[in-house]
Design an enzyme around this catalytic site. Sequence first.
Site, PDB file in Angstrom:
ATOM      1  CD  GLU A   1      46.133 -63.368  66.141  1.00 25.83           C
ATOM      2  OE1 GLU A   1      45.575 -62.895  65.140  1.00 25.83           O
ATOM      3  OE2 GLU A   1      47.212 -63.999  66.073  1.00 25.83           O
TER       4      GLU A   1
ATOM      5  CG  HIS B   1      42.509 -66.350  65.020  1.00 19.14           C
ATOM      6  ND1 HIS B   1      43.398 -65.764  65.876  1.00 19.14           N
ATOM      7  CD2 HIS B   1      43.241 -67.045  64.121  1.00 19.14           C
ATOM      8  CE1 HIS B   1      44.631 -66.080  65.503  1.00 19.14           C
ATOM      9  NE2 HIS B   1      44.563 -66.859  64.445  1.00 19.14           N
TER      10      HIS B   1
ATOM     11  CB  SER C   1      54.981 -71.255  63.687  1.00 15.27           C
ATOM     12  OG  SER C   1      54.890 -70.101  64.508  1.00 15.27           O
TER      13      SER C   1
ATOM     14  N   GLY D   1      52.523 -67.323  65.451  1.00 12.15           N
ATOM     15  CA  GLY D   1      53.397 -66.184  65.217  1.00 12.15           C
ATOM     16  C   GLY D   1      54.676 -66.207  66.024  1.00 12.15           C
TER      17      GLY D   1
ATOM     18  CD  GLU E   1      45.179 -71.010  64.058  1.00  8.52           C
ATOM     19  OE1 GLU E   1      45.800 -71.021  63.012  1.00  8.52           O
ATOM     20  OE2 GLU E   1      44.755 -69.964  64.578  1.00  8.52           O
TER      21      GLU E   1
ATOM     22  CG  ASN F   1      44.233 -65.403  59.815  1.00 10.17           C
ATOM     23  OD1 ASN F   1      43.802 -64.323  59.422  1.00 10.17           O
ATOM     24  ND2 ASN F   1      44.275 -65.740  61.095  1.00 10.17           N
TER      25      ASN F   1
ATOM     26  CE  LYS G   1      47.325 -64.519  62.380  1.00 13.12           C
ATOM     27  NZ  LYS G   1      48.080 -64.920  63.552  1.00 13.12           N
TER      28      LYS G   1
HETATM   29  P1  PGA Z   1      51.026 -68.086  62.169  1.00  8.64           P
HETATM   30  O1  PGA Z   1      49.468 -67.764  62.415  1.00  8.64           O
HETATM   31  O2  PGA Z   1      51.092 -69.039  60.997  1.00  8.64           O
HETATM   32  O3  PGA Z   1      51.642 -66.746  61.871  1.00  8.64           O
HETATM   33  O4  PGA Z   1      51.562 -68.701  63.407  1.00  8.64           O
HETATM   34  C1  PGA Z   1      48.497 -68.755  62.305  1.00  8.64           C
HETATM   35  C2  PGA Z   1      47.151 -68.195  62.685  1.00  8.64           C
HETATM   36  O5  PGA Z   1      47.075 -67.407  63.639  1.00  8.64           O
HETATM   37  O6  PGA Z   1      46.134 -68.522  62.047  1.00  8.64           O
END
Ligand code: PGA
Length: 248
Positions: A96, A94, A212, A172, A166, A9, A11
């Site tokens: 976000e 997601h 992460s 992140g 997630e 992803n 982003k």
């Molecule tokens: P990350 O993001 O691996 O940077 O924690 C995962 C995601 O939001 O899909």
Amino acid sequence: MRAPIIAGNWKMNNTPQQAVALIEELKPLLADAPCTVVVCPTFVCLGAAAQALCGSNIHLGAQNMHFKANGAYTGEVSADMLKALGVEYVILGHSERRQYFAETDETVNLKTKMALEHGLIPIVCVGESLQQREQGITAQLVRGQTKAALDGLTADEAQQVVIAYEPIWAIGTGRTATAQDANEVIGIIRGAVAELLGEDTAAALRIQYGGSMNPKNASELMAMPEIDGGLIGGASLKAGDFSAVVHF
Ligand code: PGA
């Protein structure tokens, strides 16, 4: 036996030129990938990415789409448009998008249905915040999100869906759920699918871990019986790191 699937992803990162450069780096590194690999650039990169991926074993995904087929929805992108570009997967719900863009369980459900109608494979994200985890409502929350996302689907449709667990506190942040924790919650999600659509559907549906996930923890997470793959944010932006995760 569920085939593992690892998706990057990206982003809101990479211009079309940068996306193509990253894909060119990834292609030789992932040519022998032991699992299904997907990259999900932003909408504006999808056309260039599709061309760059042509003839490779890497699949293309989008990060969102609208739940209506077309019409007066300024700034939105439809399933048809994604299909026309050669997109095969689409990330939906997601955290976000739930947090910053008012995505709800209801819109995630509508989008999931619309994606499947157009032959796109939805990667539906579920997961709890730190506060919800501390309140002890993780199981209740992910079960609710899962059932809401799959509501109204047939077993055949639901089997095509990929769910990504997630935990928001792990995204992140460099904080990963322990492999045991992730496995346990993914088991709960699979249980919710079984309640809704039966054991066979639950056994067939793939569930990723995301948050992460990186070259250091990928093998431990992927060794867990319930974990069928990963949704990778930060570590998908560097070819070497993403390749290391894919070769867990
Ligand atoms: P990350 O993001 O691996 O940077 O924690 C995962 C995601 O939001 O899909």
